[in-house]
Write an enzyme that holds these catalytic residues in place. Sequence first.
Site, PDB file in Angstrom:
ATOM      1  N   GLY A 153       0.812  -1.217   0.000  1.00 20.98           N
ATOM      2  CA  GLY A 153       0.000   0.000   0.000  1.00 20.98           C
ATOM      3  C   GLY A 153       0.844   1.264   0.000  1.00 20.98           C
ATOM      4  CG  ASP A 170      -9.495  -1.517   7.356  1.00 19.38           C
ATOM      5  OD1 ASP A 170      -9.157  -1.745   8.527  1.00 19.38           O
ATOM      6  OD2 ASP A 170     -10.419  -2.127   6.785  1.00 19.38           O
ATOM      7  CB  THR A 172      -2.405  -4.940  11.066  1.00 19.21           C
ATOM      8  OG1 THR A 172      -1.195  -4.472  10.466  1.00 19.21           O
ATOM      9  CG2 THR A 172      -3.066  -5.939  10.128  1.00 19.21           C
ATOM     10  N   PRO A 177       4.710  -5.711  10.046  1.00 21.78           N
ATOM     11  CG  PRO A 177       3.609  -7.393   8.861  1.00 21.78           C
ATOM     12  CD  PRO A 177       4.270  -7.098  10.166  1.00 21.78           C
TER      13      PRO A 177
END
Length: 295
Positions: A153, A170, A172, A177
Amino acid sequence: MSSNQSTPQQTESPSHPHWVGETYQDVIQFNYRITKTLYHQRSSFQDIKIVDSVRMGRMLLLDDCMMTTEADEFVYHEMITHPALIAHPKPESVLIIGGGDGGTVREVLKHPSVQRIVLAEIDGDVINVCKEYLPAIACGLDDPRVTIEVGDGFAYVNKTQADFDLILVDSTDPVGPGQILFSPEFYQSVFKALKPDGIMVNQTESPFAQSSELKPIFDRLKDIFPIVRPYTGSIPTYPFGFWSWTFCSKQYMPTINLRTDAQAELSKHTQYYNAGIHQAAFALPNFYQRKLGLL
Ligand code: SPD
């Protein structure tokens, strides 16, 4: 919700049979009794698990961290989307970073002005697994307005210039990562990828998280966006049950000049979001304001 609440068919761990859970900083555990493990594989990026639980329906866990459940996903997905979509006068193009379960896409699709959604998700396995096991969440992913970019992204926003009305991150949690999606470099790239009146919303963890996690994120956002407003909502299956997002905008304020007609129409199709929640969500408790240095 699960209709099968009979005897568990698989065990998850010898120490906690028939339970899955999330450990917060090695000091608190949030556990859920499950009836079945429906999917459990390691992708190129992470451990992916789908279980059926007794109380919260099917659940998606990534690296043993709760991502979404059938019972309360609507709160997270409505709140990461609708405040910004209602604050923007004409949202047409939306980039979602992460969000491979599809819940954020599903909510954005409730806005008739939106013509183009790009979902940049690093893990194609998450998308495929959610399409198979969480169809009520992933139901918008095949909509013709949606383009799915499986890949990094950050790299996607980096090559994008003034192209989107909204960017919804959106992600984690800010570990492993997902950490890069909370960095100043990423926020700078998001700023460039937005149109001159664009808005970014990112998930910014629980107000009960340690100040050492919350304040640096808030400060980084303020360094880049002229308007930065955290807001909150209740999500029972996320650690501490109380969650935050941050509205970051070049021009539009989150609580004034809203598209109230669109908001009233939208509220016929939401379970959490409405006009009162929109305003109330931006009123922050004192302890949270103090953690962010606002009080
Ligand atoms: N601690 C959990 C934070 C996860 C936020 N993203 C969830 C993805 C749901 N679409």
